[in-house]
Structures are given as structure tokens and as C-alpha cells.
Write an enzyme that holds these catalytic residues in place. Structure first.
Site, PDB file in Angstrom:
ATOM      1  N   ASP A 110       0.860  -1.180   0.000  1.00 31.15           N
ATOM      2  CA  ASP A 110       0.000   0.000   0.000  1.00 31.15           C
ATOM      3  C   ASP A 110       0.900   1.236   0.000  1.00 31.15           C
ATOM      4  O   ASP A 110       1.870   1.304   0.774  1.00 31.15           O
ATOM      5  CB  ASP A 110      -0.851  -0.080   1.293  1.00 31.15           C
ATOM      6  CG  ASP A 110      -1.830   1.058   1.459  1.00 31.15           C
ATOM      7  OD1 ASP A 110      -3.037   0.791   1.499  1.00 31.15           O
ATOM      8  OD2 ASP A 110      -1.377   2.213   1.602  1.00 31.15           O
ATOM      9  N   ASN A 118      -2.520  13.112  -3.490  1.00 30.32           N
ATOM     10  CA  ASN A 118      -3.736  13.646  -4.127  1.00 30.32           C
ATOM     11  C   ASN A 118      -4.016  15.070  -3.669  1.00 30.32           C
ATOM     12  O   ASN A 118      -4.344  15.941  -4.480  1.00 30.32           O
ATOM     13  CB  ASN A 118      -4.939  12.771  -3.752  1.00 30.32           C
ATOM     14  CG  ASN A 118      -5.046  11.534  -4.629  1.00 30.32           C
ATOM     15  OD1 ASN A 118      -4.584  11.523  -5.762  1.00 30.32           O
ATOM     16  ND2 ASN A 118      -5.645  10.486  -4.091  1.00 30.32           N
ATOM     17  N   HIS A 123      -5.621  14.697  -8.248  1.00 28.23           N
ATOM     18  CA  HIS A 123      -5.984  13.307  -8.475  1.00 28.23           C
ATOM     19  C   HIS A 123      -5.266  12.707  -9.692  1.00 28.23           C
ATOM     20  O   HIS A 123      -4.864  11.537  -9.670  1.00 28.23           O
ATOM     21  CB  HIS A 123      -7.505  13.224  -8.650  1.00 28.23           C
ATOM     22  CG  HIS A 123      -8.074  11.889  -8.352  1.00 28.23           C
ATOM     23  ND1 HIS A 123      -8.244  10.935  -9.326  1.00 28.23           N
ATOM     24  CD2 HIS A 123      -8.498  11.335  -7.196  1.00 28.23           C
ATOM     25  CE1 HIS A 123      -8.754   9.852  -8.774  1.00 28.23           C
ATOM     26  NE2 HIS A 123      -8.928  10.062  -7.485  1.00 28.23           N
ATOM     27  N   ASP A 127      -3.000   9.465  -9.866  1.00 27.09           N
ATOM     28  CA  ASP A 127      -3.155   8.334 -10.807  1.00 27.09           C
ATOM     29  C   ASP A 127      -1.815   7.973 -11.451  1.00 27.09           C
ATOM     30  O   ASP A 127      -1.494   6.792 -11.629  1.00 27.09           O
ATOM     31  CB  ASP A 127      -4.167   8.688 -11.909  1.00 27.09           C
ATOM     32  CG  ASP A 127      -5.609   8.587 -11.421  1.00 27.09           C
ATOM     33  OD1 ASP A 127      -5.826   8.162 -10.275  1.00 27.09           O
ATOM     34  OD2 ASP A 127      -6.512   8.928 -12.203  1.00 27.09           O
ATOM     35  N   GLU A 153      -5.323   2.373  -3.223  1.00 30.58           N
ATOM     36  CA  GLU A 153      -3.860   2.372  -3.414  1.00 30.58           C
ATOM     37  C   GLU A 153      -3.244   1.130  -2.777  1.00 30.58           C
ATOM     38  O   GLU A 153      -2.087   1.127  -2.383  1.00 30.58           O
ATOM     39  CB  GLU A 153      -3.189   3.645  -2.872  1.00 30.58           C
ATOM     40  CG  GLU A 153      -3.957   4.458  -1.868  1.00 30.58           C
ATOM     41  CD  GLU A 153      -4.201   3.773  -0.538  1.00 30.58           C
ATOM     42  OE1 GLU A 153      -5.157   2.971  -0.479  1.00 30.58           O
ATOM     43  OE2 GLU A 153      -3.468   4.043   0.428  1.00 30.58           O
TER      44      GLU A 153
HETATM   45  N1  LIG Z   1      -5.506   9.392  -7.505  1.00 29.80           N
HETATM   46  C1  LIG Z   1      -6.117   8.336  -7.003  1.00 29.80           C
HETATM   47  N2  LIG Z   1      -6.300   8.257  -5.672  1.00 29.80           N
HETATM   48  C2  LIG Z   1      -6.905   7.168  -5.157  1.00 29.80           C
HETATM   49  C3  LIG Z   1      -7.353   6.127  -5.988  1.00 29.80           C
HETATM   50  N3  LIG Z   1      -7.906   5.178  -5.186  1.00 29.80           N
HETATM   51  C4  LIG Z   1      -7.790   5.613  -3.914  1.00 29.80           C
HETATM   52  N4  LIG Z   1      -7.185   6.818  -3.879  1.00 29.80           N
HETATM   53  C5  LIG Z   1      -6.878   7.677  -2.730  1.00 29.80           C
HETATM   54  O1  LIG Z   1      -5.965   7.039  -1.873  1.00 29.80           O
HETATM   55  C6  LIG Z   1      -6.004   7.715  -0.617  1.00 29.80           C
HETATM   56  C7  LIG Z   1      -5.830   6.710   0.487  1.00 29.80           C
HETATM   57  O2  LIG Z   1      -5.706   7.420   1.667  1.00 29.80           O
HETATM   58  P1  LIG Z   1      -5.559   6.724   3.067  1.00 29.80           P
HETATM   59  O3  LIG Z   1      -6.380   5.469   3.113  1.00 29.80           O
HETATM   60  O4  LIG Z   1      -5.814   7.761   4.099  1.00 29.80           O
HETATM   61  O5  LIG Z   1      -4.080   6.231   3.124  1.00 29.80           O
HETATM   62  P2  LIG Z   1      -2.704   6.993   2.970  1.00 29.80           P
HETATM   63  O6  LIG Z   1      -2.867   8.483   2.878  1.00 29.80           O
HETATM   64  O7  LIG Z   1      -1.942   6.349   1.854  1.00 29.80           O
HETATM   65  O8  LIG Z   1      -2.017   6.682   4.342  1.00 29.80           O
HETATM   66  P3  LIG Z   1      -1.300   5.341   4.781  1.00 29.80           P
HETATM   67  O9  LIG Z   1      -1.839   4.218   3.942  1.00 29.80           O
HETATM   68  O10 LIG Z   1      -1.639   5.185   6.223  1.00 29.80           O
HETATM   69  O11 LIG Z   1       0.175   5.551   4.577  1.00 29.80           O
HETATM   70  C8  LIG Z   1      -7.335   8.447  -0.577  1.00 29.80           C
HETATM   71  O12 LIG Z   1      -7.087   9.819  -0.646  1.00 29.80           O
HETATM   72  C9  LIG Z   1      -8.062   7.946  -1.825  1.00 29.80           C
HETATM   73  O13 LIG Z   1      -8.872   8.947  -2.394  1.00 29.80           O
HETATM   74  C10 LIG Z   1      -7.176   6.255  -7.403  1.00 29.80           C
HETATM   75  O14 LIG Z   1      -7.537   5.408  -8.222  1.00 29.80           O
HETATM   76  N5  LIG Z   1      -6.556   7.365  -7.852  1.00 29.80           N
END
Ligand SMILES: Nc1nc2c(ncn2[C@@H]2O[C@H](COP(=O)(O)OP(=O)(O)OP(=O)(O)O)[C@@H](O)[C@H]2O)c(=O)[nH]1
Length: 237
Positions: A110, A118, A123, A127, A153
Site C-alpha cells: 500500500d 492527491n 488526483h 493516478d 492504493e
Molecule cells: N488518484 C487516485 N487516488 C486514489 C485512488 N484510489 C484511492 N485513492 C486515494 O488514496 C487515498 C488513500 O488514503 P488513506 O487510506 O488515508 O491512506 P494513505 O494516505 O496512503 O495513508 P497510509 O496508507 O496510512 O500511509 C485516498 O485519498 C483515496 O482517495 C485512485 O484510483 N486514484
């Protein structure tokens, strides 16, 4: 009537088979491929057996089927397998590994603090980061390894014929491949990895849960690292 159809699989004699159906692939003069559906039927007319052989160009239908299959099994953003397809692969692999008493490892990873990417760069930049990270991992895995997007992610790998020590080594290589790659926005991206292997009585969900628990440990131990849990590790419930 006697007809011979010359395909890549060799010649097929229409007069020998009736009520038959099969598909064959051929190459046109211009080098393009064509898929042909062959059906045969027989009828008697005044004591003479007549064979009807029907050949239909089904190239378009085949292309549509392949496209539908691709869309149903592939993650649109990254081009790797989607969760449903990975689930089918892992379910089969668990059966195979248990049957032949072979090792199999699962690695979940992850991206770290991806929300910040983002929020800071938008966004679309997020991506791009996802696609680049996936490409780095794709370049560093074996052809037999299965790589999929688990959601958001979060990504997952199935490493056939791999014990825990070897899987940790692989995950460490993948971690470094992401951490050392010069991304664009931001320049540095890291990911946390959770690794486990199939235990003798593990079901699918138990295996996934343990990989997820290991990933959780990696996040909480500071991110950009690999943590492993063996099947003997006590479950977090
Ligand atoms: N650009 C983009 N963002 C995505 C996609 N799928 C998920 N996300 C974003 O991934 C982010 C995940 O955030 P969190 O679950 O808080 O995790 P994190 O910020 O990586 O923090 P940790 O995992 O704890 O290190 C969110 O802002 C989602 O909107 C995608 O297909 N494209």
C-alpha cells in the site's frame, strides 16, 4: 460434397464429421488473423448422403468476447488484474499448493501517505503515481507471479512456489524498486509491504487477513518497510 479446410491445426475433412462444431484460426493474405466457425450437418437425398458445411467469419465476435473478458478482469487505471480475477487465481493456487504440499506466498502493499499526494498535486498526479509504482513492481517480479489491484492504493501479489524467507526477499526488492525510483510529482514515493505464506489449513480469507495484518504492522512500524507473519503467528482476530 467434399471440402477441405486448411487451418493452422492442419487439414480437416468435412465428409468425415457431421453435427460437428469447432472454431479455427487462419491468416489472411494481408497477414491479419481470421477466426472461422465451422458447423457440419448431414442429410440424405435419394439415398445419397449430403454433408453441409457452414463456415462463418466470427473474428468480430471473438474480438468482442476478448474485450469483454479484458474489461471484466483488468483494472482500468493500471492495466493489471483486478480484485475479482486475482481472487479466482489465488483460490485455484491455494487448492494446487495444498494438494501438492507446495509453498505459496501472498504480498500486500500500500502506498504511503498517498492521500497527501492527491491533496498536494491533484488526483491525476495521484493516478500517475499509482501507474508508475505498478510499473516498477511489474518490472521486478517473475513472470509466474500474479500482480493485482486489491482496491484504492492497495495492491496484492501471489508468489507461487515461494516460502516466507524468499517472499520477504522479493518484497524487499519491490519496496526498494518503488522507493528508489525517481517519480515526477512527488519525486519520492514509498510503500509498505505485508508478507505471509499459506498454512496447512488456511482458507482464502485467513491468508488475506494475515497479509493485511502484516501490512498493518509495516505501516505502524514507520512505513517504507516489509513485515512478515508466518502461518504459525497468533491471529489478530
Ligand atoms: N488518484 C487516485 N487516488 C486514489 C485512488 N484510489 C484511492 N485513492 C486515494 O488514496 C487515498 C488513500 O488514503 P488513506 O487510506 O488515508 O491512506 P494513505 O494516505 O496512503 O495513508 P497510509 O496508507 O496510512 O500511509 C485516498 O485519498 C483515496 O482517495 C485512485 O484510483 N486514484
Amino acid at each position: 460434397m467434399r471440402a477441405r479446410i486448411q487451418g493452422r491445426t492442419g487439414a480437416w475433412d468435412c465428409s468425415k464429421a457431421t453435427g460437428d462444431y469447432f472454431e479455427t484460426r487462419h491468416r489472411r493474405k494481408d497477414g491479419s488473423d481470421i477466426t472461422v466457425e465451422i458447423t457440419t450437418n448431414a442429410a440424405y437425398y435419394k439415398g445419397v448422403k449430403l454433408i453441409f458445411c457452414n463456415c462463418r467469419d466470427i473474428t468480430e465476435r471473438k474480438r468482442d468476447q476478448e474485450r469483454i473478458r479484458y474489461l471484466a478482469t483488468t483494472d482500468a487505471l493500471t492495466g493489471i488484474m483486478n480484485r475479482g480475477e486475482f481472487t479466482r487465481h489465488l483460490t485455484k493456487e491455494i487448492e494446487r499448493a495444498a494438494r501438492f504440499n507446495r509453498p505459496v506466498a501472498v504480498v500486500m502493499y500500500d502506498l504511503d501517505h498517498f492521500k497527501r499526494v492527491n491533496d498536494t498535486y491533484g488526483h491525476d498526479a495521484g493516478d500517475e503515481v499509482l501507474k508508475t509504482a505498478v510499473a516498477q513492481v511489474n518490472n521486478a517480479i517473475r513472470r509466474v507471479d500474479v500482480h493485482a489491484r486489491w482496491g484504492g492504493e492497495e495492491f496484492i501479489l501471489l508468489l507461487p512456489e515461494t516460502d516466507l524467507a524468499a517472499a520477504v526477499k522479493s518484497a524487499e526488492r519491490l519496496r526498494a524498486a518503488i522507493a528508489e525510483h525517481p517519480f515526477k510529482q512527488p519525486e519520492r514515493v514509498t510503500a509498505s509491504f505485508g508478507v505471509t505464506t499459506l498454512g496447512p489449513r488456511d482458507r482464502f480469507d485467513v491468508l488475506i487477513k494475515r497479509a493485511d495484518d502484516a501490512l498493518y504492522l509495516a505501516k505502524h512500524a514507520g512505513r517504507n518497510r516489509v513485515e512478515a507473519l508466518s502461518p504459525e503467528a497468533p491471529s489478530s482476530g
